[in-house]
Scaffold this active site. Sequence first.
Site, mmCIF file in Angstrom:
data_model
loop_
_atom_site.group_PDB
_atom_site.id
_atom_site.type_symbol
_atom_site.label_atom_id
_atom_site.label_comp_id
_atom_site.label_asym_id
_atom_site.label_seq_id
_atom_site.Cartn_x
_atom_site.Cartn_y
_atom_site.Cartn_z
ATOM 1 N N ASP A 1 0.050 -1.241 -0.129
ATOM 2 C CA ASP A 1 -0.076 -0.119 -0.428
ATOM 3 C C ASP A 1 1.076 1.114 0.246
ATOM 4 O O ASP A 1 2.508 1.340 0.463
ATOM 5 C CB ASP A 1 -0.737 0.309 1.251
ATOM 6 C CG ASP A 1 -2.014 -0.770 0.964
ATOM 7 O OD1 ASP A 1 -1.856 -1.539 0.054
ATOM 8 O OD2 ASP A 1 -2.662 -1.507 2.088
HETATM 9 N N1 URA Z 1 -1.554 -5.735 4.049
HETATM 10 C C1 URA Z 1 -2.117 -4.354 3.731
HETATM 11 O O1 URA Z 1 -3.519 -4.485 4.367
HETATM 12 N N2 URA Z 1 -0.842 -3.708 3.521
HETATM 13 C C2 URA Z 1 0.481 -3.869 2.822
HETATM 14 O O2 URA Z 1 0.582 -2.975 2.200
HETATM 15 C C3 URA Z 1 0.325 -5.590 2.368
HETATM 16 C C4 URA Z 1 0.317 -6.456 3.375
#
Ligand code: URA
Length: 241
Positions: free
Chosen positions: A103
């Site tokens: 993310d």
């Molecule tokens: N899980 C999440 O919630 N975000 C990420 O970036 C990776 C795994």
Amino acid sequence: MRIDKLLANVGYGSRKEVKGLLKSGAVKVDETVVKDPKIHVNPAEQEVTVHGELVSYREFVYLMMNKPQGVISATEDSYQKTVVDLLELEDAVYEPFPVGRLDKDTEGFLLLTNDGQLSHRLLSPKKHVPKTYFAHINSPVTEEDAEAFRQGVELDDGYRTKPAELTILSSGHISEIELTIVEGKFHQVKRMFEAVGKKVTYLKRISMGPLDLDESLELGEYRELTDEEIEALQSYTPGDK
Ligand code: URA
């Protein structure tokens, strides 16, 4: 590969600029001056030089980045900065792409490569490649949460997660945990904690398959994988680590 494409790929300028370079007689293939941009060369077997300097060309590039917050795990975007925007031109010319996504607000281990087969293997849901995250959670994390994650929790869309390993490093009004998951659903770690009524306030990936994040990399920095690390990835079958 065409000589003009090869030279443009490794950073000798645009195809047009490279044409000029060839015309000037600066480029040799196996000691013979080559002026025709359409000539095909095999950089693995032939020696290409520009002004006497050997052109090093590799088919694949493998980079480990410590992804910072605020950049997206994509190769290009009209509005937002991407992880590829953080690469030096000499690496970007190989056109690496991120293996999976973190993310925008997640930090840590991100592999970038142009090796499509390797990427496919690491991302295949059938392979169950483990990924470990370090996170801060906004409330106490308990053994019941660890048991729930071991059993699998139901996400907001009804999906039941595969068994995951939760390690509680500290539990309080801000808890610190490590979580290892073997799948990569959208926002998975955040949604798993939501499933037990908690919120992730900081998230960092610290390992993927056989490789750990090189903690000497500052946020936004990256380095090439060593030959041993590439070999470990190539030969990795989950459960190895
Ligand atoms: N899980 C999440 O919630 N975000 C990420 O970036 C990776 C795994």
